[in-house]
Design an enzyme around this catalytic site. Structure first.
Site, mmCIF file in Angstrom:
data_model
loop_
_atom_site.group_PDB
_atom_site.id
_atom_site.type_symbol
_atom_site.label_atom_id
_atom_site.label_comp_id
_atom_site.label_asym_id
_atom_site.label_seq_id
_atom_site.Cartn_x
_atom_site.Cartn_y
_atom_site.Cartn_z
ATOM 1 N N CYS B 440 35.977 36.236 47.982
ATOM 2 C CA CYS B 440 35.217 36.685 46.804
ATOM 3 C C CYS B 440 35.186 35.619 45.728
ATOM 4 O O CYS B 440 34.148 35.108 45.375
ATOM 5 C CB CYS B 440 35.849 37.938 46.212
ATOM 6 S SG CYS B 440 35.860 39.297 47.340
ATOM 7 N N GLU B 442 38.275 33.374 45.110
ATOM 8 C CA GLU B 442 39.582 32.737 45.069
ATOM 9 C C GLU B 442 39.498 31.241 45.376
ATOM 10 O O GLU B 442 39.096 30.857 46.469
ATOM 11 C CB GLU B 442 40.513 33.408 46.090
ATOM 12 C CG GLU B 442 40.580 34.920 45.987
ATOM 13 C CD GLU B 442 39.677 35.648 46.961
ATOM 14 O OE1 GLU B 442 38.506 35.902 46.590
ATOM 15 O OE2 GLU B 442 40.096 35.962 48.081
#
Lengths: 264, 845
Positions: B440, B442
């Site tokens: 997502c 990171e």
């Protein structure tokens, strides 16, 4: 703090992230009170200077509050990073900002002095002496011209257009601010090619005009008339079609020799 | 000025791409059984051997025997299933949930999968072997009882790695492109030859290197199977054009990924085998291609200079890869499927940004990757762009054009925050500058990191519930027994109690994650993946055992906005203005502000009262329980309760909320976020790294919100919790700039596992070139204020409502859901509603 920043005025809204009203990302301050009573006005709550109540989504809402320039600037300052990146700034709208000349002038001055660019949407419906005082603080005049025919102008807005046209000339000749001519395109009032051409011709003859904006009529203010308990006299009017707007744009460009855009 | 020249002009999509997409989406995805059968066969034969060797042999056995297919029109080949968008199963991690859901998985609302009776039978047969042998079973036995209780009570959910592989990595694609698996195999052989069996680490290191050699051979042989299949298909093909394509495919697969790539086309094929097979080795998702525009560029540049590659064909190959990324799939359990809805594998691919020297390296391929996402209009890859002060303006305008299509891509990332944030975690400046995004939001340095990103969902609202109940939940002690709220005299006491509950839950969360971490190291080390991550080969350890240079664990908290608004409301109403007492607040929360109890609430309260009566010595039978339940329901329905709830909600509505550019409230939110991010970074993981917080929910804010009672910010029980670091839905009433200013006031540097800020726009906000310019300015201005990430939904409300009613019409409608894009019609109804209800920004007149 300098005195002019304590100047008081009456506003009814501040709208951030406005992207259809001048360059870049802007904050619009809506001043309360207007000299005209345009039948199609999408902000009818702007017209009266008096503080009013309006029913919004079933609840009474007080429209209008008195504020100082310093207070308004606090909100305007919040979006400085966005003005910086986009070339945006402060826009005054209304109502007619010139109905509160000292306040409008002080607001524009405050913005300029803190490095924020300024614009004003206005019909120039005031003594030129009033406008003259404001011009040094104004980067971009978004000047409304609604119709060239004084009688029709009076019928649909409540006032004739002589003073405004006279001021338009003076503003243009002063060369003190950038100047764009804005034309609300209202079916049954001024949406014929002939009427738009007349305005375009006039704009084309003014010096220093940058652009013409044709603003298609929309109905989004309709509920506000109900909320104010007023009759909406344009209820049966439908917005001009996209194709027609394109025709008007071409006509305006041909007539004036100026660039013309649809929308703000 | 960047390092490269680039062309920004559009390249047209070919008809092939439309056909590939149509074929891919023709049917419901299907679960296949081949992998489950093959891994079980192999495991049965290797029981006496070291785990790392068993893993390599199982991988080889699968690659040797799994059915292969070249789909119609494909130019880049390699499919893990015969059915398009099919998935294999991974019983070594967990299997029981799938058997339990065999008969419902095709009919569920989020991410349904077809499964044949034959596949059910085969998988069931294979599963019999796995009882007691999975990572999830081992992990459970490593956890403390308190941890298991907290998980049972939905305080946090480490479900992702508990039931599946870890994934969440970017490997050294550039190494495979350069030297091929023959080159990597040679390296392993050389290192093995250098080992002395007298060395202390010999046992582990030698077996690890042997496992790498087995894995490399397996992949080379697998590609060879494709070379042969393509050759055979070419012989049988009547269409001359397709025949030539198949012969080229055969030639490609005969060379790569065994050898280094010579051409851009070979590089594409080689890349694909790495990407596909990483996912077949383990069931991890978020295996992210990372900086595709960088490692592919040398091959593109060479072919372009030689005059052997047109931009159009290069674009078509990239488009083919984009479609293939949607061919891979994964079946999750029903609950996780809601949390990760949209068949998403989170294969994050990022374009633009700087190189290790701090020079902008946006190039032709950066633009072409944007173009590919515009062409395919599919959720994969999770496409991202890097933004910094040196990013070319044209690049961002092109990215904004993609945003305007409404596909929910790309996500924008701020180098100016992420680079120092990673340095603060011990990365070198050069490594930090080369970061890419995993899953997502990171960030990590590719090929050097085992980030264990996405390690758990931590619901920041639940500890506040424990403050009101003194640590009790459903009649069971779950948290700390803090002081009764009725006795609290100051806000500080209340806030301290919250921090105490938080600290305790964070510690349990760490215990859960570390237990799972150890289980993966023991039962599922991954030699194939590890041969492409430094320093595994040098250390002779898999990434699961601590072989990577950088090691982290990154569990993500969510509900910051709810907790900021809640604590601020309590401070204002109870302590500053004294308009309500904590006792009254407690009553209102337990009756859901008089708005009716959810089924869960009735059950919970009944259990709780029954338990306390029992402990006081009363006999509680079925009849008594029924009576308690009746009283609970009647109490909540009493007019006085409703009236009190209504009154309190009115008071709460007038308290300023996060997301409106109010410095005092925003500063408060910043502090509230610290209650999660600061304690967490004090903990260590078993791989020698530390914990680092993320602040993003994927889409778990909806299902986990359903398990959360009413909160003091006026949020009703069971409704979604705020998503990421975004303000609570509908609470940001001053437009996108005010919301962005508020969110930027959080500390994004400390949440170095990523923060997520969603904004939703109507397309009118991006109309014309001018609209795009203003949009880019909005992103730049948010990033100037040190926000870390921003993403956008650009669709009209009407479109979404219509799609709910007529899903068939909108089969391809992609929306951005938290950290990724998903197919709207495959989301559960409640998540669809959440998307529709988000404040619609930017529709000005």
């Amino acid at each position: 703090m300098e005195d002019y920043r304590q100047t008081k005025g009456r506003i009814f809204d501040i709208q951030k992230f406005s992207i259809h009203d001048g360059d870049g990302i802007r904050t619009i301050v809506f001043l309360k009170g207007c000299v005209l009573r345009c039948r199609w006005c999408c902000n009818p709550e702007s017209q009266e200077y008096a503080i009013q109540t309006m029913r919004v989504a079933g609840e009474e809402k007080v429209i209008g509050r008195d504020v100082t320039v310093a207070e308004v600037m606090e909100t305007v300052e919040q979006d400085r990073p966005y003005y910086y990146r986009s070339g945006g700034g402060l826009t005054l709208s209304g109502g007619e900002s010139l109905c509160q000349p000292e306040f409008a002038g002080a607001l524009l001055r405050a913005a300029k002095e803190s490095g924020i660019s300024t614009a004003m949407e206005s019909m120039a419906c005031a003594d030129f002496g009033v406008i003259e005082k404001i011009l040094p603080y104004l980067d971009h005049y978004l000047l409304d011209i609604k119709h060239m025919d004084p009688a029709k102008h009076k019928e649909f807005t409540g006032r004739s257009n002589e003073l405004m046209l006279e001021n338009a000339e003076k503003i243009a000749r002063s060369g003190q601010s950038r100047l764009s001519i804005r034309v609300p395109v209202i079916p049954t009032f001024n949406d014929s090619e002939e009427e738009i051409r007349a305005i375009a011709r006039y704009a084309g003859n003014l010096p220093n005009v940058e652009k013409i904006h044709l603003l298609p009529y929309h109905r989004l203010g309709q509920d506000k008339y109900d909320g104010l308990g007023r009759e909406y006299r344009m209820r049966d009017i439908v917005p001009p079609e996209a194709g027609h707007m394109q025709e008007l744009k071409r006509a305006a460009e041909a007539e004036s020799g100026l660039a013309c855009q649809i929308g703000g | 000025m960047g390092l490269y020249q680039y062309e920004a002009s559009d390249i047209k999509k070919t008809k092939r791409i439309d056909r590939l997409i149509a074929n891919l989406f023709a049917k419901m995805p299907e679960i296949e059984s081949a992998r489950a059968r093959l891994i079980t066969e192999s495991y049965r034969m290797t029981e006496e051997e070291p785990m790392i060797i068993r893993r390599a042999k199982a991988f080889a056995h699968i690659l040797e025997n799994i059915p292969i297919i070249i789909r119609e029109d494909e130019l880049v080949v390699g499919s893990s299933t015969i059915a398009p968008r099919g998935c294999q199963t991974y019983p070594e991690f967990s299997y029981e949930w799938l058997e339990a859901e065999f008969d419902t998985v095709a009919g569920r609302s989020a991410d349904p999968f077809y499964i044949s009776e034959e596949a059910k039978r085969e998988i069931k047969e294979a599963d019999r072997y796995w009882k007691g042998k999975t990572t999830s079973e081992l992990a459970t036995s490593y956890m403390e009882p308190e941890t298991l209780t907290a998980m049972e009570h939905n305080m946090f959910t480490p479900g992702n790695y508990f039931y599946n592989g870890v994934g969440h990595v970017t490997v050294q694609y550039e190494k495979v492109l350069a030297v091929g698996y023959e080159g990597i195999r040679s390296e392993a052989e050389r290192r093995l030859a250098e080992c002395d069996f007298g060395d202390g680490n010999y046992a582990r290191k030698s077996r690890f290197l042997q496992a790498v050699i087995i894995s490399c051979n397996a992949v080379i042989a697998y590609a060879q199977r494709y070379a042969e299949l393509a050759g055979k298909m070419a012989q049988e093909c009547g269409d001359e054009a397709r025949k030539a394509e198949l012969l080229q495919i055969s030639k490609n697969c005969g060379r790569v990924p065994a050898k280094g790539a010579e051409t851009f086309y070979e590089a594409c094929q080689s890349f694909w085998f790495v990407q596909q097979l990483l996912q077949l080795e383990s069931s991890g998702h978020s295996i992210s291609p990372g900086r595709f525009d960088q490692y592919m560029y040398p091959y593109y540049e060479k072919d372009r200079k030689n005059g052997t590659l047109s931009r159009e064909f290069a674009q078509e190959l990239i488009d083919c890869i984009w479609v293939k990324l949607n061919d891979l799939n994964k079946c999750r359990d029903a609950v996780s499927a809601e949390g990760f809805a949209g068949y998403s594998l989170f294969q994050n691919l990022i374009a633009g940004g700087q190189n290790g020297d701090g020079v902008d390296v946006t190039n032709d391929l950066s633009f072409m990757t944007i173009q590919a996402s515009m062409h395919v209009q599919l959720p994969q890859p999770s496409f991202s762009v890097r933004v910094w002060n040196g990013s070319p303006h044209e690049f961002l305008v092109k990215a904004a054009e993609l945003t305007r299509t409404g596909v929910g891509l790309p996500a924008y990332y701020n180098d100016e925050v992420i680079i120092p944030a990673l340095q603060n975690r011990g990365l070198t400046l050069q490594d930090a500058r080369e970061y890419n995004i995993i899953g997502c939001v990171e960030p990590q340095k590719a090929g050097k990191t085992e980030g264990w990103h996405d390690a758990a969902f931590f619901n920041m609202c639940r500890p506040l519930e424990l403050v009101f109940s003194q640590g009790m939940d459903r009649g069971v002690p779950v948290g700390v027994k803090t002081k009764a709220v009725e006795e609290m005299q100051t806000f500080e006491e209340f806030y301290d109690a919250y921090k105490e509950q938080m600290n305790y839950m964070i510690k349990l969360l760490v215990n859960a994650d570390n237990a799972i971490d150890v289980a993966h190291a023991e039962r599922c080390p991954l030699p194939f993946l590890s041969c492409m991550v430094d320093d595994c080969m040098e250390r002779g350890l898999s990434v699961q055992e601590g072989g990577a240079v950088y090691n982290f664990t990154g569990p993500q908290g969510f509900g910051v906005a709810n907790m900021a608004d809640s604590l601020y409301a309590v401070k204002t109403l109870v302590f500053d203005e004294q308009k309500v007492t904590l006792k009254e607040y407690k009553e209102a929360l337990s009756t859901n502000y008089g708005k009716g109890l959810t089924k869960e609430m009735i059950g919970d309260m009944t259990t709780q009262i029954a338990a306390s009566l029992k402990s006081a010595g009363q006999e509680i039978g079925e009849k008594e329980v029924a009576a308690i339940m009746k009283t609970v329901m009647e109490t909540a329905e009493m007019p006085a309760v409703k009236e009190k709830g209504e009154k309190l909600l009115k008071l709460i509505a007038d308290v300023p909320k996060f997301g409106n550019d109010i410095p005092e409230v925003d500063a408060f939110a910043r502090d509230v976020a610290y209650t999660y991010t600061r304690p967490l970074q004090e903990y260590k993981n078993p791989r020698g790294g530390i914990f680092q917080a993320g602040l993003y929910p994927v889409s778990a804010n909806v299902p986990l919100g359903a398990q959360t009672g009413a909160t003091p910010d006026g949020r009703l029980a069971g409704t979604p919790v705020a998503d990421g670091v975004s303000p609570s839905a509908g609470k940001d009433v001053n437009g996108p700039t005010a919301a962005a200013n508020s969110v930027a006031r959080l500390d994004h540097y400390i949440a170095s596992n990523g923060t997520l800020f969603n904004q939703k726009f109507h397309p009118s906000a991006l109309s014309g070139r001018e609209g795009l310019e203003k949009f880019v300015a909005l992103i730049r201005a948010y990033f100037d204020q040190k926000g870390s990430h921003m993403q956008f939904n650009v669709v009209s409300r009407e479109t979404l409502l219509d799609a709910q009613k007529n899903p068939d019409k909108y089969k391809h409608l992609v929306v951005r859901v938290a950290g990724y894009s998903a197919l709207f019609t495959t989301l559960s109804r409640s998540l669809q509603d959440d998307i529709i209800n988000r404040t619609e920004q930017g529709f000005n007149y």
